[in-house]
Design a protein around this motif. Sequence first.
Motif, PDB file in Angstrom:
ATOM      1  N   LYS A 114      39.506  41.563  37.870  1.00  0.00           N
ATOM      2  CA  LYS A 114      38.627  40.432  38.228  1.00  0.00           C
ATOM      3  C   LYS A 114      39.236  39.571  39.326  1.00  0.00           C
ATOM      4  CE  LYS A 114      40.300  37.249  34.637  1.00  0.00           C
ATOM      5  NZ  LYS A 114      40.706  36.176  35.573  1.00  0.00           N
ATOM      6  N   ASP A 115      40.570  39.551  39.447  1.00  0.00           N
ATOM      7  CA  ASP A 115      41.206  38.756  40.506  1.00  0.00           C
ATOM      8  C   ASP A 115      40.831  39.277  41.889  1.00  0.00           C
ATOM      9  OD1 ASP A 115      42.406  37.210  38.586  1.00  0.00           O
ATOM     10  OD2 ASP A 115      44.290  38.327  38.592  1.00  0.00           O
ATOM     11  N   GLU A 118      37.531  37.947  42.950  1.00  0.00           N
ATOM     12  CA  GLU A 118      37.547  36.519  43.248  1.00  0.00           C
ATOM     13  C   GLU A 118      38.195  36.214  44.595  1.00  0.00           C
ATOM     14  OE1 GLU A 118      39.520  34.841  39.900  1.00  0.00           O
ATOM     15  OE2 GLU A 118      37.829  35.148  38.532  1.00  0.00           O
ATOM     16  N   GLU A 119      38.925  37.185  45.156  1.00  0.00           N
ATOM     17  CA  GLU A 119      39.518  36.994  46.474  1.00  0.00           C
ATOM     18  C   GLU A 119      38.431  37.124  47.532  1.00  0.00           C
ATOM     19  OE1 GLU A 119      42.577  39.827  46.995  1.00  0.00           O
ATOM     20  OE2 GLU A 119      43.843  39.064  45.381  1.00  0.00           O
ATOM     21  N   THR A 120      38.343  36.171  48.420  1.00  0.00           N
ATOM     22  CA  THR A 120      37.328  36.215  49.477  1.00  0.00           C
ATOM     23  C   THR A 120      37.830  35.447  50.686  1.00  0.00           C
ATOM     24  OG1 THR A 120      35.045  35.678  50.067  1.00  0.00           O
ATOM     25  CG2 THR A 120      36.135  34.203  48.523  1.00  0.00           C
ATOM     26  N   ASN A 128      30.888  33.615  45.308  1.00  0.00           N
ATOM     27  CA  ASN A 128      31.865  34.520  45.898  1.00  0.00           C
ATOM     28  C   ASN A 128      31.541  35.980  45.564  1.00  0.00           C
ATOM     29  OD1 ASN A 128      33.320  32.413  46.982  1.00  0.00           O
ATOM     30  ND2 ASN A 128      34.638  32.200  45.184  1.00  0.00           N
TER      31      ASN A 128
END
Length: 407
Positions: A114-115, A118-120, A128
């Motif tokens: 999931k990390d 969430e990176e964008t 996001n």
Amino acid sequence: MKSTKHPIVLRFAGMHPSDISGYEAHRYRKYGDLGHIDPSKPKPRLLIGTTNWAEEALAEIKLIKIETFAAELTELDRRKRRKDLKKRRIEGPRDPWRASRHGPLREVLLTANKDWFEETQSNDELFNTVREKQFEERAVAWLKEHFGDDVIHARADTDEQAYHIHAVIMPRATVHKYGVECHMLQPSIHPLIKNYEAAQDSVGEWFSEIGLVRGEARKRAIRDALNSGKAPPEKRRHVRPAEWRAKEELRLAKEAADLETRRREVAEREDIAEDVISYAEAVSAGDIDEDGKPIKPSTPTRAPITPDRRTGFGFVKARKAFQAVAKRLALRAAIKAKQAAETRIAAEISEIKKADATILEIARLLPKGLRGKIADVRRKLTASIMALDPAAKGRGRKPGQQQSGPE
């Protein structure tokens, strides 16, 4: 945000046609493990197949069974095998796949940590979803590239902790049987189902374009270790999310129960200690006696010991301990007093016995008449003395024994 190399996650799970109804019920969030579902997030989104894919798949499987059964009966009739023909008519159609514990269908799971989602690099989108769109495009393309029309269903689950994609593969195969071409379900016709390591290599390469990497090659590491004579790494068992959540909820519930038990024990010990202190203060101040009964009204500087307070467990415990100590002290004092009295009596009796011996010596020098009178008086006096002597108690004279006296 510094990007971390996250692995692409691929899982194959065996699936039987009878599992399709439960699969669909969970897709509509009507059945199964729903404790992790976030109702505030969008519902699962269809990516491949129609909304009626489940009914269509079951109908197709039923049609394959009937067609294969008809071909079998036709072949038996052509070969004049009347007995086998009659038997097979009674038995009915058979499943168009080889029996196995996995079933003829395959469920596919594609996701990442999931990390990573969430990176964008953009803050334009509220939720996001840039990474989700990238992942979705690659996943749909990979499924179609390697499984084609056999991917009868795919959906994106967006209402759980991490975005992921579920897909169902119905591996259709054609075999020459009963003198005709028959359809059947055969998972091994797809190389990536037949070779799990090849499937992991494939998704690792396919998703590398969006920053994901292949997962750990554990089977390869095990094989290399065995070939080199080394101990293989410990085999991991994949735990389904529902099973993991159930165990985690059980563990957290046990920890909460243990914590509550310890909290109650500490609170109880604190209450007992407070009661003991209150009891001790009240006794030392003369407000209550050793039985916890009030002696005089409490002073204005201290809160009174209420009846409820006097019935507290710690208060009662302290009172019982005080009473036990008081009884022991009283018994010890009584024993000491008795020992002192016996010592004093023994000394006095010793002096009396010395005086008696002196009287006996003097009486022997007197005339016989006076000796008899002195002997009578001495016997009465000696009986009184022996009654006071603790050492003489319980030691009576034997029958017929006479006390010595002046003759």
